[in-house]
Design a protein around this motif. Structure first.
Motif, PDB file in Angstrom:
ATOM      1  N   ASP A 154      26.647  28.691  -7.669  1.00 43.20           N
ATOM      2  CA  ASP A 154      27.091  28.054  -8.919  1.00 43.20           C
ATOM      3  C   ASP A 154      28.403  28.628  -9.432  1.00 43.20           C
ATOM      4  O   ASP A 154      29.082  28.003 -10.241  1.00 43.20           O
ATOM      5  CB  ASP A 154      26.002  28.141  -9.998  1.00 43.20           C
ATOM      6  N   THR A 155      28.799  29.791  -8.951  1.00 41.36           N
ATOM      7  CA  THR A 155      30.096  30.364  -9.329  1.00 41.36           C
ATOM      8  C   THR A 155      31.242  29.728  -8.559  1.00 41.36           C
ATOM      9  O   THR A 155      32.396  29.793  -8.995  1.00 41.36           O
ATOM     10  CB  THR A 155      30.102  31.882  -9.066  1.00 41.36           C
ATOM     11  N   LEU A 156      30.941  29.130  -7.423  1.00 42.88           N
ATOM     12  CA  LEU A 156      31.985  28.590  -6.554  1.00 42.88           C
ATOM     13  C   LEU A 156      32.087  27.074  -6.614  1.00 42.88           C
ATOM     14  O   LEU A 156      33.171  26.512  -6.456  1.00 42.88           O
ATOM     15  CB  LEU A 156      31.696  29.027  -5.112  1.00 42.88           C
ATOM     16  N   GLU A 157      30.970  26.413  -6.877  1.00 43.30           N
ATOM     17  CA  GLU A 157      30.930  24.948  -6.884  1.00 43.30           C
ATOM     18  C   GLU A 157      32.001  24.320  -7.782  1.00 43.30           C
ATOM     19  O   GLU A 157      32.656  23.344  -7.382  1.00 43.30           O
ATOM     20  CB  GLU A 157      29.528  24.492  -7.333  1.00 43.30           C
ATOM     21  N   PRO A 158      32.234  24.840  -9.009  1.00 41.66           N
ATOM     22  CA  PRO A 158      33.147  24.131  -9.910  1.00 41.66           C
ATOM     23  C   PRO A 158      34.610  24.148  -9.500  1.00 41.66           C
ATOM     24  O   PRO A 158      35.403  23.369 -10.029  1.00 41.66           O
ATOM     25  CB  PRO A 158      32.966  24.879 -11.253  1.00 41.66           C
ATOM     26  N   HIS A 165      34.235  41.965  -2.185  1.00 40.51           N
ATOM     27  CA  HIS A 165      32.915  42.361  -2.676  1.00 40.51           C
ATOM     28  C   HIS A 165      33.027  42.818  -4.125  1.00 40.51           C
ATOM     29  O   HIS A 165      33.954  43.559  -4.473  1.00 40.51           O
ATOM     30  CB  HIS A 165      32.397  43.526  -1.815  1.00 40.51           C
ATOM     31  N   GLY A 166      32.098  42.370  -4.945  1.00 38.38           N
ATOM     32  CA  GLY A 166      32.060  42.817  -6.330  1.00 38.38           C
ATOM     33  C   GLY A 166      31.632  44.270  -6.432  1.00 38.38           C
ATOM     34  O   GLY A 166      30.644  44.683  -5.798  1.00 38.38           O
ATOM     35  N   THR A 167      32.344  45.044  -7.232  1.00 38.81           N
ATOM     36  CA  THR A 167      32.014  46.467  -7.360  1.00 38.81           C
ATOM     37  C   THR A 167      30.732  46.697  -8.146  1.00 38.81           C
ATOM     38  O   THR A 167      30.143  47.779  -8.068  1.00 38.81           O
ATOM     39  CB  THR A 167      33.159  47.232  -8.033  1.00 38.81           C
ATOM     40  N   ALA A 168      30.271  45.688  -8.890  1.00 40.19           N
ATOM     41  CA  ALA A 168      29.029  45.813  -9.663  1.00 40.19           C
ATOM     42  C   ALA A 168      27.892  45.011  -9.043  1.00 40.19           C
ATOM     43  O   ALA A 168      26.910  44.686  -9.723  1.00 40.19           O
ATOM     44  CB  ALA A 168      29.266  45.368 -11.106  1.00 40.19           C
ATOM     45  N   ASP A 169      27.995  44.714  -7.762  1.00 38.24           N
ATOM     46  CA  ASP A 169      26.963  43.931  -7.069  1.00 38.24           C
ATOM     47  C   ASP A 169      25.717  44.797  -6.902  1.00 38.24           C
ATOM     48  O   ASP A 169      25.727  45.788  -6.174  1.00 38.24           O
ATOM     49  CB  ASP A 169      27.501  43.492  -5.705  1.00 38.24           C
ATOM     50  N   VAL A 229      38.898  44.093  -0.326  1.00 35.00           N
ATOM     51  CA  VAL A 229      39.301  43.721  -1.677  1.00 35.00           C
ATOM     52  C   VAL A 229      38.132  43.929  -2.627  1.00 35.00           C
ATOM     53  O   VAL A 229      37.186  43.131  -2.637  1.00 35.00           O
ATOM     54  CB  VAL A 229      39.780  42.252  -1.744  1.00 35.00           C
ATOM     55  N   PRO A 230      38.144  45.011  -3.413  1.00 32.10           N
ATOM     56  CA  PRO A 230      37.095  45.183  -4.422  1.00 32.10           C
ATOM     57  C   PRO A 230      37.352  44.239  -5.600  1.00 32.10           C
ATOM     58  O   PRO A 230      38.474  44.156  -6.108  1.00 32.10           O
ATOM     59  CB  PRO A 230      37.252  46.651  -4.832  1.00 32.10           C
ATOM     60  N   VAL A 231      36.336  43.513  -6.005  1.00 26.15           N
ATOM     61  CA  VAL A 231      36.455  42.622  -7.165  1.00 26.15           C
ATOM     62  C   VAL A 231      35.826  43.365  -8.330  1.00 26.15           C
ATOM     63  O   VAL A 231      34.598  43.430  -8.468  1.00 26.15           O
ATOM     64  CB  VAL A 231      35.766  41.269  -6.894  1.00 26.15           C
ATOM     65  N   GLU A 232      36.676  43.961  -9.142  1.00 27.83           N
ATOM     66  CA  GLU A 232      36.231  44.911 -10.151  1.00 27.83           C
ATOM     67  C   GLU A 232      35.274  44.278 -11.154  1.00 27.83           C
ATOM     68  O   GLU A 232      35.555  43.219 -11.734  1.00 27.83           O
ATOM     69  CB  GLU A 232      37.435  45.505 -10.898  1.00 27.83           C
ATOM     70  N   GLY A 233      34.116  44.913 -11.329  1.00 29.40           N
ATOM     71  CA  GLY A 233      33.141  44.501 -12.328  1.00 29.40           C
ATOM     72  C   GLY A 233      32.321  43.286 -11.964  1.00 29.40           C
ATOM     73  O   GLY A 233      31.448  42.874 -12.739  1.00 29.40           O
ATOM     74  N   PHE A 284      30.009  36.976  -7.001  1.00 32.02           N
ATOM     75  CA  PHE A 284      31.157  37.155  -7.893  1.00 32.02           C
ATOM     76  C   PHE A 284      30.852  36.748  -9.327  1.00 32.02           C
ATOM     77  O   PHE A 284      31.717  36.265 -10.064  1.00 32.02           O
ATOM     78  CB  PHE A 284      32.381  36.390  -7.375  1.00 32.02           C
ATOM     79  N   ARG A 285      29.599  36.959  -9.719  1.00 33.47           N
ATOM     80  CA  ARG A 285      29.242  36.637 -11.093  1.00 33.47           C
ATOM     81  C   ARG A 285      30.021  37.539 -12.044  1.00 33.47           C
ATOM     82  O   ARG A 285      30.144  38.739 -11.825  1.00 33.47           O
ATOM     83  CB  ARG A 285      27.743  36.801 -11.311  1.00 33.47           C
ATOM     84  N   GLY A 286      30.565  36.927 -13.090  1.00 35.58           N
ATOM     85  CA  GLY A 286      31.388  37.661 -14.048  1.00 35.58           C
ATOM     86  C   GLY A 286      32.874  37.479 -13.825  1.00 35.58           C
ATOM     87  O   GLY A 286      33.679  37.897 -14.657  1.00 35.58           O
ATOM     88  N   VAL A 287      33.265  36.839 -12.712  1.00 38.26           N
ATOM     89  CA  VAL A 287      34.684  36.578 -12.446  1.00 38.26           C
ATOM     90  C   VAL A 287      35.105  35.316 -13.189  1.00 38.26           C
ATOM     91  O   VAL A 287      34.441  34.281 -13.112  1.00 38.26           O
ATOM     92  CB  VAL A 287      34.929  36.411 -10.930  1.00 38.26           C
ATOM     93  N   ASN A 288      36.218  35.393 -13.900  1.00 37.65           N
ATOM     94  CA  ASN A 288      36.700  34.250 -14.677  1.00 37.65           C
ATOM     95  C   ASN A 288      37.604  33.328 -13.873  1.00 37.65           C
ATOM     96  O   ASN A 288      37.797  32.169 -14.242  1.00 37.65           O
ATOM     97  CB  ASN A 288      37.442  34.727 -15.927  1.00 37.65           C
TER      98      ASN A 288
END
Length: 298
Positions: free
Chosen positions: A92-96, A236-240, A265-269, A274-278
Motif C-alpha cells: 500500500d506504500t507503493l501502489e499510489p 532498507h528502512g533503518t527502523a524496519d 541505501v539506508p532509508v532513515e526512519g 518503507f512505511r513512514g516515507v513521504n
C-alpha cells in the motif's frame, strides 16, 4: 557479520530451474495493445509442473520496441512473507505512485512474476518458479523484443530475497540476470533462534534452520555470494522491525568483500515496506538510476 554460526557440509552445486522435473510452458500469446502503445501479454504460463497450479506471469513492453531496439527488462517479484501476495498486488506504500508506469516510462519492460507460496510448496520451489520465469523471458527475448543482456531482478521483502538469489546464480545460466534491486529482503535463513511454528521462515523451509539446514543454506543470499555476481542495489528502512536493516548491511558487506558492486541505501526512519516515507517516488527513481547505470548499453 558471522555467516558460520551453523556449519553445513553442503556441496556447492547451484539449484537448477526444476532439476530433473520436466516443465511445460506457453509460447507468448497475442498481446493487448493500449492506446499509448504498451503491449500487455497477460496470464502467460511460464511453468506447468505436475501436481501444482500453473505459474503465471504478466509482461508489459513499452511501445516502439523492434528487433534492432530491444528493451531492457525488470522482473518484479512481490513480497508477502512467502505466504501471501501475488503479481497483481503492490504494497500500500507503493501502489499510489504508479510504480510500473514509471518503469515503462523509463524504457523498461516489466514482467510481474508469481511463485508458489509456502503452504503450497517449501523452498526451493519459490526460487525454481522465479528462475523458470526468467528462463522463459530469455527463451523468447527475440520474439518479444527484449534485450537478454539487460535483465534485472527487482523484489521487495520476500521478493527481495528471491531477486538476490536469482542474481547469485551462475552467470552463464539460462535464468541469469545482470542487475539486482533488493528492497528490504532477508539475507540469512540460518537463524536457529527462529523456532516459532508460525514464523515465515519456518513455513518457507518446512521446519527450523537446524531441522532443515540444507534448504536454509541455499535460501540465504549472504551465503551464496561469489565474485561473478552482478551489481546489487540494497535499499532498507533503518527502523524496519520485520526484517532488520542489518540483513541488507550484511549482504552488502559480503558482496563488497569479493569485489562485487553493492550500493547500500539506508532509508532513515523507515519501517517495513518503507512505511513512514513521504516520497516513495524518489526511492523508485533512485532505483531506476541504478539500473540505468548498470545496464547501460556499451
Amino acid at each position: 557479520m558471522n555467516t558460520d554460526q551453523i556449519v553445513v557440509p553442503i556441496p556447492r552445486t547451484r539449484i537448477g530451474v526444476y532439476g530433473d522435473d520436466p516443465t511445460r510452458y506457453d509460447r507468448p500469446p497475442l498481446p493487448a495493445i493500449s492506446a499509448d502503445g504498451v503491449r500487455h501479454y497477460a496470464n502467460i504460463a511460464v511453468a506447468r509442473v505436475s501436481g501444482y497450479r500453473p505459474l503465471h506471469m504478466d509482461l508489459y513492453v513499452p511501445p516502439a520496441a523492434t528487433a534492432d531496439r530491444p528493451w531492457p527488462l525488470v522482473a518484479w517479484i512481490h513480497g508477502g512473507a512467502f505466504r501471501e501476495g501475488s503479481r497483481t498486488s503492490l504494497p500500500d506504500t507503493l501502489e499510489p505512485v504508479g510504480f510500473h508506469e514509471h518503469l515503462l516510462a523509463r524504457g523498461y519492460a516489466v514482467a510481474e512474476i508469481d511463485y508458489r507460496l509456502s503452504r503450497e510448496a517449501v523452498f526451493p520451489a519459490q526460487l525454481h518458479d522465479v528462475r523458470a520465469a526468467i528462463a522463459w523471458l530469455r527463451t523468447f527475448a527475440g520474439e518479444l523484443h527484449l534485450d537478454p543482456d539487460r535483465f534485472a531482478a527487482w523484489g521487495e521483502s520476500a521478493g527481495g530475497m528471491l531477486a538476490a538469489l536469482a542474481g547469485l546464480g551462475d552467470r552463464q545460466d539460462v535464468a541469469r540476470v545482470q542487475a539486482v534491486v533488493d528492497w528490504y529482503g532477508p539475507s540469512d535463513c540460518m537463524d536457529e533462534t527462529r523456532s516459532d511454528p508460525d514464523d515465515p521462515g519456518v513455513w518457507l523451509l518446512g521446519g527450523t534452520a537446524s531441522q532443515k539446514p540444507e534448504p536454509a543454506f541455499w535460501a540465504s543470499p549472504v551465503r551464496q555470494v561469489h565474485d561473478q555476481a552482478p551489481p546489487f542495489l540494497l535499499m532498507h528502512g533503518t527502523a524496519d522491525s520485520t526484517i532488520p536493516y542489518t540483513e541488507s548491511e550484511n549482504l552488502a558487506a559480503a558482496l563488497r568483500a569479493v569485489g562485487v558492486r553493492a550500493d547500500l541505501v539506508p532509508v532513515e526512519g523507515a519501517g517495513h515496506v518503507f512505511r513512514g516515507v513521504n516520497d516513495m517516488l524518489t526511492l523508485v527513481q533512485r532505483s531506476l538510476d541504478f539500473l540505468d547505470d548498470t545496464l547501460a548499453k556499451s
